[in-house]
Design an enzyme around this catalytic site. Structure first.
Site, mmCIF file in Angstrom:
data_model
loop_
_atom_site.group_PDB
_atom_site.id
_atom_site.type_symbol
_atom_site.label_atom_id
_atom_site.label_comp_id
_atom_site.label_asym_id
_atom_site.label_seq_id
_atom_site.Cartn_x
_atom_site.Cartn_y
_atom_site.Cartn_z
ATOM 1 N N ARG A 264 4.843 -76.926 41.524
ATOM 2 C CA ARG A 264 4.777 -78.241 40.898
ATOM 3 C C ARG A 264 4.728 -78.067 39.381
ATOM 4 O O ARG A 264 3.711 -77.641 38.834
ATOM 5 C CB ARG A 264 3.561 -79.029 41.376
ATOM 6 N N ASP B 46 -9.461 -82.681 40.171
ATOM 7 C CA ASP B 46 -8.409 -82.234 39.265
ATOM 8 C C ASP B 46 -8.150 -83.333 38.249
ATOM 9 O O ASP B 46 -8.916 -84.302 38.157
ATOM 10 C CB ASP B 46 -7.144 -81.841 40.036
#
Length: 536
Positions: free
Chosen positions: A159, A441
Site C-alpha cells: 500500500r 494507525d
C-alpha cells in the site's frame, strides 16, 4: 530535469536508490505530476461544495457503466485467488518476517497509515521487501530471539501513501515528489520481476481514492509503468480501498477504470468514518457518537458494506472486509471478550459474502481463518454470491443521523488520549501503535481528532451532563499530556508537547484540516539534510 536525494544515504540505501530506479521515478513524475495536482484541486473544490450543503449522489454521467451488465474485472492473479485472511502492518524488518509467517494468505505491506514517513522507514521498508523476496531477511531482538522466514509465506501486497502526500527525501526540479509515486515506483522497479519469479506478481492496495478519475490516473500509471519496464500489460493488480464517502458512490466506476488491473475492493472502515466527519462534520445531522459506538452494524456502515459486496461480485471482483484492530493482551478475560467480538465481526462479513478480511496482529489470524474456513470450505472465495437482493440508495449511504449512541466524557477523553499518544509515537517514527489493546494507525487518530472538532463545533451535549467545550477539552489535553510525559526525559517531553500542539491545531481550530499528517510531516518529519545531487 534535476533530481536531488535530500535524505542521508544509510547502509545499503544505494541498493534501492539506484540511478535507474531514480530515473524511473523522475519519468513517472514528469508524466503524471500535473494530473495529480489537478485531482487534488478537484478534491478541495468538492469539499467546498459540501460545506455549502451539497451532498454526493450516484453520477448521472456514468450510468452507462453501472447499467452495462457485460463487463468484468480481470480474473484473480496468482497468489490472490484465496484471500480469506489478510494481515496488515508496516514493512519493518521484524513485522515483515512475522506477517509473512503469520498464516495469513496476504500481507498488506503498508507504507501509508501504519508507517510514519521517516526517510529510514520509507527506504528501509523497500529494502526489507527486496530482502524478503530474496529470502535473505532475518532479525534478532535485544533478548537474542531470532526471526527468520518459514516455508509458507503470505502474498505481498504493497500500500503506497495517498495522493495528498509528498516525499521530501526526493526532490525533482526543486519540489518534493509524490509519495505515491515513490512507494509504487521503487517497489515495482525492484520487486516486480522478483515477485513474478516467485509465482506471484506486483500487487498494490490503493488508498484514499475519492473518485473514479483518481482510479483512472492509477490505471494510466500502471499501463505506462508496465510499458517502461517491459512487463506484460495486466501484470500489476490493485485492490482499491473504499474508504471515502465519495468513492462509495463510485464503486462500479472505480472497478471499471481499473478493470484490467483490478483485484477488487476493500471496506476501509476507519478512514470511511473519518471521511464522513471530514466532509460533513459541520452539519448537525452528521454528528456521530463515541467512536466505540460507531460499529459496522449501524445503518450507514451497513449500507456501505452491503453495496461493496454486491458491486464486487457483480463484476467478478473480490470483496475484502475491514480491520480487526484488537491486540492480544496478557489478561485471559480481556482476550476472551475481545476475540469473541472479532469472531462475531468476521462472521458477519463472511455471512454477507465477503471473500476475506483484515487483521492487524498475527494473534488474530487463526480466529479470522476459522470463520472464513467454515463458510468457504475448500472454495477460494464466494464470488458466486451475487447479492442481487441488495438495493442501497444515496440516502442509505448518508443515513448518519440514524446512528445510535451518545457522546460521553469518557469518549471525549479517549479521543484526546488516542490522538495525543498516537501523534507522539508518529513523531518518533512509529506508525502502528498499540494503545489500550487496540492497534491504532493514522486513520484512527484522524477519527479521534475530527470527532473532537465536530463535537466542539456543535457544542455537543454529554450524556453525563454538560457539553463539549474548548475549556473542557484543553483541560483534558493538559491532563493527558502530563500523564504521557511523567517520568520521561527532556527530548520525550518536547516531542509530546509538539504532539499536543498538533492536536490543538488540527482539532481545536475554527477550520478542520483535511489531514493532520500533511502539516505534521512538513514541519516535523522527513529528511532536511542534503547529501547527494544528480542530474538526469
Amino acid at each position: 530535469m534535476r533530481y536531488e536525494i535530500i535524505g542521508p544515504m544509510a547502509e545499503r540505501f544505494d541498493e534501492v536508490l539506484t540511478p535507474e530506479a531514480l530515473e524511473f521515478l523522475v519519468t513517472l513524475d514528469s508524466e503524471f505530476a500535473a494530473r495529480r495536482v489537478a485531482l487534488l484541486d478537484t478534491r478541495r473544490a468538492r469539499r467546498d461544495r459540501f460545506a455549502t450543503g451539497q451532498l454526493p449522489d450516484f453520477l448521472p454521467e456514468t450510468i452507462g457503466v453501472r447499467a452495462d451488465p457485460t463487463w468484468r474485472v480481470a480474473p484473480p492473479a496468482p497468489g490472490l485467488e484465496d484471500r480469506r485472511v489478510e494481515i496488515t502492518g508496516p514493512p519493518e524488518r521484524k513485522m515483515t518476517i512475522n506477517a509473512l509467517n503469520s498464516g495469513a494468505k496476504v500481507w498488506l505491506a503498508d507504507f501509508e497509515d501504519a508507517t510514519a514517513p521517516t526517510w529510514d522507514n520509507v527506504i528501509g521498508g523497500q529494502l526489507n521487501l527486496m530482502d524478503a523476496l530474496d529470502r535473505r531477511i532475518d532479525f534478532t531482538d535485544p533478548r537474542g530471539k531470532r526471526y527468520a522466514l518459514g516455508e509458507e509465506l503470505a502474498t505481498i501486497v504493497v500500500r503506497p501513501r495517498g495522493w495528498h502526500l509528498v516525499e521530501k527525501g526526493i526532490v525533482v526540479d526543486g519540489r518534493p515528489i509524490s509519495a505515491s509515486l515513490v512507494d509504487f515506483g521503487l517497489y515495482l522497479f525492484h520487486c516486480a520481476r522478483r515477485q513474478l519469479a516467485a509465482g506471484a506478481g506486483p500487487y498494490f492496495y490503493l488508498p484514499k481514492l475519492e473518485d473514479h478519475r483518481e482510479a483512472r490516473l492509477w490505471n494510466d500509471i500502471f499501463v505506462f509503468a508496465q510499458h517502461y519496464l517491459r512487463l506484460p500489460q495486466g501484470t500489476i493488480r490493485a485492490t482499491t480501498l473504499i474508504e471515502t464517502i465519495t468513492a462509495a458512490f463510485e464503486m462500479e466506476e472505480i472497478l471499471y477504470e481499473l478493470r484490467e488491473h483490478s483485484a477488487g475492493l476493500n471496506a476501509g472502515r476507519w478512514d470511511y468514518i473519518f471521511s464522513i466527519i471530514k466532509n460533513f462534520g459541520q452539519w448537525p445531522d452528521f454528528v456521530l457518537p463515541d467512536r466505540a459506538a460507531v460499529t459496522m452494524t449501524v445503518p450507514f456502515m451497513r449500507a456501505y458494506t452491503e453495496l461493496l459486496v454486491r458491486t464486487c461480485h457483480r463484476r467478478g471482483a473480490h470483496a475484502i472486509g475491514g480491520m480487526a484492530a484488537f491486540v492480544p493482551a496478557r489478561d485471559p478475560e480481556v482476550n476472551a471478550t475481545a476475540l469473541a467480538k472479532v469472531q462475531a465481526d468476521k462472521q458477519r462479513e463472511a455471512g454477507d459474502g465477503f471473500d476475506g478480511s483484515w487483521v492487524a496482529h498475527p494473534g488474530l489470524v487463526a480466529t479470522c481463518r476459522e470463520v472464513f474456513d467454515a463458510v468457504l470450505g475448500e472454495r477460494p472465495n464466494q464470488l458466486d454470491r451475487q447479492r442481487d437482493e441488495v438495493d442501497v440508495t444515496a440516502a442509505d449511504l448518508l443515513s448518519v443521523d440514524k446512528t445510535p449512541g451518545q457522546v460521553t466524557e469518557a469518549g471525549v477523553r479517549a479521543n484526546i488520549a488516542v490522538a495525543l499518544h498516537y501523534i507522539d509515537a508518529w513523531l518518533g517514527g512509529a506508525g502502528a501503535v498499540a494503545l489500550w489493546n487496540l492497534m491504532e494507525d493514522a486513520a484512527t487518530a484522524e477519527i479521534a481528532r475530527c470527532q473532537l472538532w465536530q463535537w466542539l463545533h456543535h457544542g455537543t451535549p454529554l450524556a453525563d451532563g454538560g457539553s463539549v467545550t474548548e475549556e473542557r477539552v484543553r483541560a483534558m489535553l493538559a491532563e493527558e499530556l502530563a500523564a504521557l510525559t511523567e517520568g520521561g526525559g527532556e527530548a520525550e517531553g518536547e516531542r509530546a508537547a509538539q504532539a499536543a500542539r498538533i492536536v490543538e491545531e488540527t482539532a481545536l481550530g475554527e477550520d478542520l484540516p483535511a489531514f493532520f499528517t500533511t502539516g505534521a510531516y512538513a514541519r516535523h518529519l522527513g529528511p532536511r539534510r542534503r547529501s547527494l545531487a544528480a542530474a538526469s
